[in-house]
Design a protein around this motif. Structure first.
Motif, mmCIF file in Angstrom:
data_model
loop_
_atom_site.group_PDB
_atom_site.id
_atom_site.type_symbol
_atom_site.label_atom_id
_atom_site.label_comp_id
_atom_site.label_asym_id
_atom_site.label_seq_id
_atom_site.Cartn_x
_atom_site.Cartn_y
_atom_site.Cartn_z
ATOM 1 N N ILE A 1 -21.527 -54.471 -35.644
ATOM 2 C CA ILE A 1 -22.890 -54.569 -35.117
ATOM 3 C C ILE A 1 -22.850 -55.090 -33.684
ATOM 4 N N ASP A 2 -22.019 -56.085 -33.446
ATOM 5 C CA ASP A 2 -21.892 -56.639 -32.102
ATOM 6 C C ASP A 2 -21.362 -55.579 -31.130
ATOM 7 N N LYS A 3 -20.373 -54.806 -31.558
ATOM 8 C CA LYS A 3 -19.831 -53.738 -30.700
ATOM 9 C C LYS A 3 -20.903 -52.701 -30.380
ATOM 10 N N GLU A 4 -21.669 -52.323 -31.383
ATOM 11 C CA GLU A 4 -22.718 -51.319 -31.189
ATOM 12 C C GLU A 4 -23.778 -51.823 -30.219
ATOM 13 N N LEU A 5 -24.131 -53.085 -30.333
ATOM 14 C CA LEU A 5 -25.115 -53.662 -29.420
ATOM 15 C C LEU A 5 -24.573 -53.711 -27.994
ATOM 16 N N ASN A 6 -23.312 -54.009 -27.843
ATOM 17 C CA ASN A 6 -22.721 -54.098 -26.506
ATOM 18 C C ASN A 6 -22.525 -52.735 -25.851
ATOM 19 N N LYS A 7 -22.473 -51.666 -26.641
ATOM 20 C CA LYS A 7 -22.373 -50.313 -26.079
ATOM 21 C C LYS A 7 -23.584 -49.981 -25.224
ATOM 22 N N GLY A 8 -24.729 -50.509 -25.599
ATOM 23 C CA GLY A 8 -25.973 -50.204 -24.906
ATOM 24 C C GLY A 8 -26.139 -50.919 -23.579
ATOM 25 N N GLU A 9 -25.290 -51.902 -23.318
ATOM 26 C CA GLU A 9 -25.416 -52.618 -22.052
ATOM 27 C C GLU A 9 -24.972 -51.711 -20.917
ATOM 28 N N LYS A 10 -25.796 -51.644 -19.891
ATOM 29 C CA LYS A 10 -25.458 -50.826 -18.741
ATOM 30 C C LYS A 10 -24.712 -51.664 -17.720
ATOM 31 N N LYS A 11 -23.738 -51.044 -17.105
ATOM 32 C CA LYS A 11 -22.989 -51.735 -16.074
ATOM 33 C C LYS A 11 -23.827 -51.736 -14.799
#
Length: 95
Positions: free
Chosen positions: A79-89
């Motif tokens: 879940i944490d990985k999936e949430l972090n995928k959405g962060e834009k650089k």
């Protein structure tokens, strides 16, 4: 010192209640992140999504679940990985 400068026990109790209300979302998210496996209910509350949305995420493979009996369990790490995928650089600026 004036009477208005004195703190009463009631003042301290009120402050404590207000402080705990402010800290509750922070402590809840930390408690969830410390758990290795989460039940569907915990995931829905943590992500603030409906049961249907969680089912869609499971069916499409966005979240992997393990089923034991009638209960689905989700990896907190997934879940944490999936949430972090959405962060834009942040975009790089040209000098």
């Amino acid at each position: 010192m004036t009477p208005n400068d004195l703190l009463t026990k009631q003042d301290l109790d009120n402050f404590k209640k207000e402080l705990f209300e402010l800290l509750k979302p922070i402590t809840d998210s930390q408690m969830v992140s410390k758990q290795k496996w989460l039940r569907s209910k915990d995931v829905r509350e943590f992500l603030n999504i409906s049961a249907g949305t969680l089912n869609h995420l499971r069916v499409t493979g966005a979240l992997v679940a393990r089923k034991i009996g009638k209960t689905y369990f989700y990896s907190a790490e997934d879940i944490d990985k999936e949430l972090n995928k959405g962060e834009k650089k942040s975009p790089k600026r040209k000098s």
